[in-house]
Design a protein around this motif. Structure first.
Motif, PDB file in Angstrom:
ATOM      1  N   UNK A  86       0.824  -1.207   0.000  1.00  0.00           N
ATOM      2  CA  UNK A  86       0.000   0.000   0.000  1.00  0.00           C
ATOM      3  C   UNK A  86       0.860   1.261   0.000  1.00  0.00           C
ATOM      4  N   UNK A  87       1.953   1.244   0.736  1.00  0.00           N
ATOM      5  CA  UNK A  87       2.862   2.400   0.743  1.00  0.00           C
ATOM      6  C   UNK A  87       3.508   2.570  -0.634  1.00  0.00           C
ATOM      7  N   UNK A  88       3.958   1.481  -1.223  1.00  0.00           N
ATOM      8  CA  UNK A  88       4.614   1.553  -2.525  1.00  0.00           C
ATOM      9  C   UNK A  88       3.651   1.931  -3.653  1.00  0.00           C
ATOM     10  N   UNK A  89       2.362   1.745  -3.442  1.00  0.00           N
ATOM     11  CA  UNK A  89       1.382   2.130  -4.466  1.00  0.00           C
ATOM     12  C   UNK A  89       1.486   3.620  -4.780  1.00  0.00           C
ATOM     13  N   UNK A  90       1.809   4.426  -3.788  1.00  0.00           N
ATOM     14  CA  UNK A  90       1.976   5.864  -4.024  1.00  0.00           C
ATOM     15  C   UNK A  90       3.184   6.123  -4.924  1.00  0.00           C
ATOM     16  N   UNK A  91       4.255   5.377  -4.729  1.00  0.00           N
ATOM     17  CA  UNK A  91       5.441   5.495  -5.587  1.00  0.00           C
ATOM     18  C   UNK A  91       5.107   4.977  -6.986  1.00  0.00           C
ATOM     19  N   UNK A  92       4.350   3.888  -7.049  1.00  0.00           N
ATOM     20  CA  UNK A  92       3.984   3.293  -8.334  1.00  0.00           C
ATOM     21  C   UNK A  92       3.218   4.285  -9.193  1.00  0.00           C
ATOM     22  N   UNK A  93       2.419   5.134  -8.569  1.00  0.00           N
ATOM     23  CA  UNK A  93       1.647   6.135  -9.299  1.00  0.00           C
ATOM     24  C   UNK A  93       2.492   7.330  -9.711  1.00  0.00           C
ATOM     25  N   UNK A  94       3.728   7.385  -9.224  1.00  0.00           N
ATOM     26  CA  UNK A  94       4.619   8.500  -9.536  1.00  0.00           C
ATOM     27  C   UNK A  94       5.886   8.007 -10.206  1.00  0.00           C
ATOM     28  N   UNK A  95       7.015   8.136  -9.517  1.00  0.00           N
ATOM     29  CA  UNK A  95       8.296   7.790 -10.139  1.00  0.00           C
ATOM     30  C   UNK A  95       8.534   6.290 -10.310  1.00  0.00           C
ATOM     31  N   UNK A  96       7.782   5.464  -9.622  1.00  0.00           N
ATOM     32  CA  UNK A  96       7.879   4.020  -9.784  1.00  0.00           C
ATOM     33  C   UNK A  96       8.942   3.359  -8.928  1.00  0.00           C
ATOM     34  N   UNK A  97       8.863   2.035  -8.867  1.00  0.00           N
ATOM     35  CA  UNK A  97       9.852   1.261  -8.131  1.00  0.00           C
ATOM     36  C   UNK A  97      10.135  -0.037  -8.852  1.00  0.00           C
ATOM     37  N   UNK A  98      11.347  -0.548  -8.603  1.00  0.00           N
ATOM     38  CA  UNK A  98      11.749  -1.849  -9.130  1.00  0.00           C
ATOM     39  C   UNK A  98      12.001  -2.772  -7.947  1.00  0.00           C
ATOM     40  N   UNK A  99      11.441  -3.953  -8.026  1.00  0.00           N
ATOM     41  CA  UNK A  99      11.590  -4.991  -6.996  1.00  0.00           C
ATOM     42  C   UNK A  99      12.778  -5.869  -7.373  1.00  0.00           C
ATOM     43  N   UNK A 100      13.687  -6.067  -6.423  1.00  0.00           N
ATOM     44  CA  UNK A 100      14.899  -6.850  -6.661  1.00  0.00           C
ATOM     45  C   UNK A 100      14.954  -8.023  -5.688  1.00  0.00           C
ATOM     46  N   UNK A 101      15.355  -9.170  -6.208  1.00  0.00           N
ATOM     47  CA  UNK A 101      15.616 -10.352  -5.384  1.00  0.00           C
ATOM     48  C   UNK A 101      16.922 -10.970  -5.847  1.00  0.00           C
ATOM     49  N   UNK A 102      17.786 -11.266  -4.908  1.00  0.00           N
ATOM     50  CA  UNK A 102      19.088 -11.837  -5.235  1.00  0.00           C
ATOM     51  C   UNK A 102      18.927 -13.248  -5.786  1.00  0.00           C
ATOM     52  N   UNK A 103      18.079 -14.029  -5.156  1.00  0.00           N
ATOM     53  CA  UNK A 103      17.833 -15.394  -5.629  1.00  0.00           C
ATOM     54  C   UNK A 103      16.606 -15.396  -6.547  1.00  0.00           C
ATOM     55  N   UNK A 104      16.440 -16.497  -7.261  1.00  0.00           N
ATOM     56  CA  UNK A 104      15.252 -16.658  -8.101  1.00  0.00           C
ATOM     57  C   UNK A 104      14.125 -17.183  -7.209  1.00  0.00           C
ATOM     58  N   UNK A 105      13.280 -16.281  -6.768  1.00  0.00           N
ATOM     59  CA  UNK A 105      12.213 -16.661  -5.837  1.00  0.00           C
ATOM     60  C   UNK A 105      11.244 -17.664  -6.455  1.00  0.00           C
TER      61      UNK A 105
END
Length: 150
Positions: A86-105
């Protein structure tokens, strides 16, 4: 151009915890590589890691206030935190975010296959080790430059 890099629970143990899965590089090593690349790309990056969901949410709110893009490795919160989503939804509507995972989840335990964050992320990078952070930084800068964001 400023980008915020957030790391969730247990990433402070990077290099020590399950090195067969996550490698031997520390979070400080990753941050140094990202800072060096940021200088080359003409941007700045701030870093924050917490084992506490609320602290990460507070940092997402700060990023939203400054209209900063986010690169986030949410760790185990990927699979459990509607509040972080829910917090990241505000970023998603603006500058955006990229989700990173070191391993292949997606190649791990079934409970790791679901992400609450992926559906609203600009992109997801998983399974390429800590190189994923650098790929995310390049992609974020490219995207922001192409949209004229600073």
């Amino acid at each position: 151009m400023h980008i915020v890099c957030l790391n969730g629970p247990n990433l402070n143990r990077l290099g020590k915890r399950q090195p067969d899965i996550y490698g031997r590089e520390t979070l400080a090593d990753v941050e140094k590589k990202m800072a060096d690349l940021a200088g080359t790309l003409g941007c700045t990056v701030s870093f924050f890691q917490s084992n506490h969901e609320g602290e990460l949410i507070d940092r997402v709110h700060r990023a939203a206030e400054t209209n900063s893009a986010v690169i986030i490795n949410p760790g185990g919160l990927t699979h459990t935190s509607v509040a972080l989503r829910d917090a990241l939804a505000e970023i998603a509507d603006g500058p955006g975010f990229i989700e990173v995972h070191i391993s292949n989840i997606h190649a791990r335990e079934p409970f790791r296959h679901h992400s609450y964050l992926s559906p609203i992320a600009v992109g997801v990078i998983a399974g390429v080790g800590t190189q994923g952070y650098l790929l995310a930084l390049r992609a974020t800068v490219d995207r922001l430059q192409s949209t004229g964001a600073r």
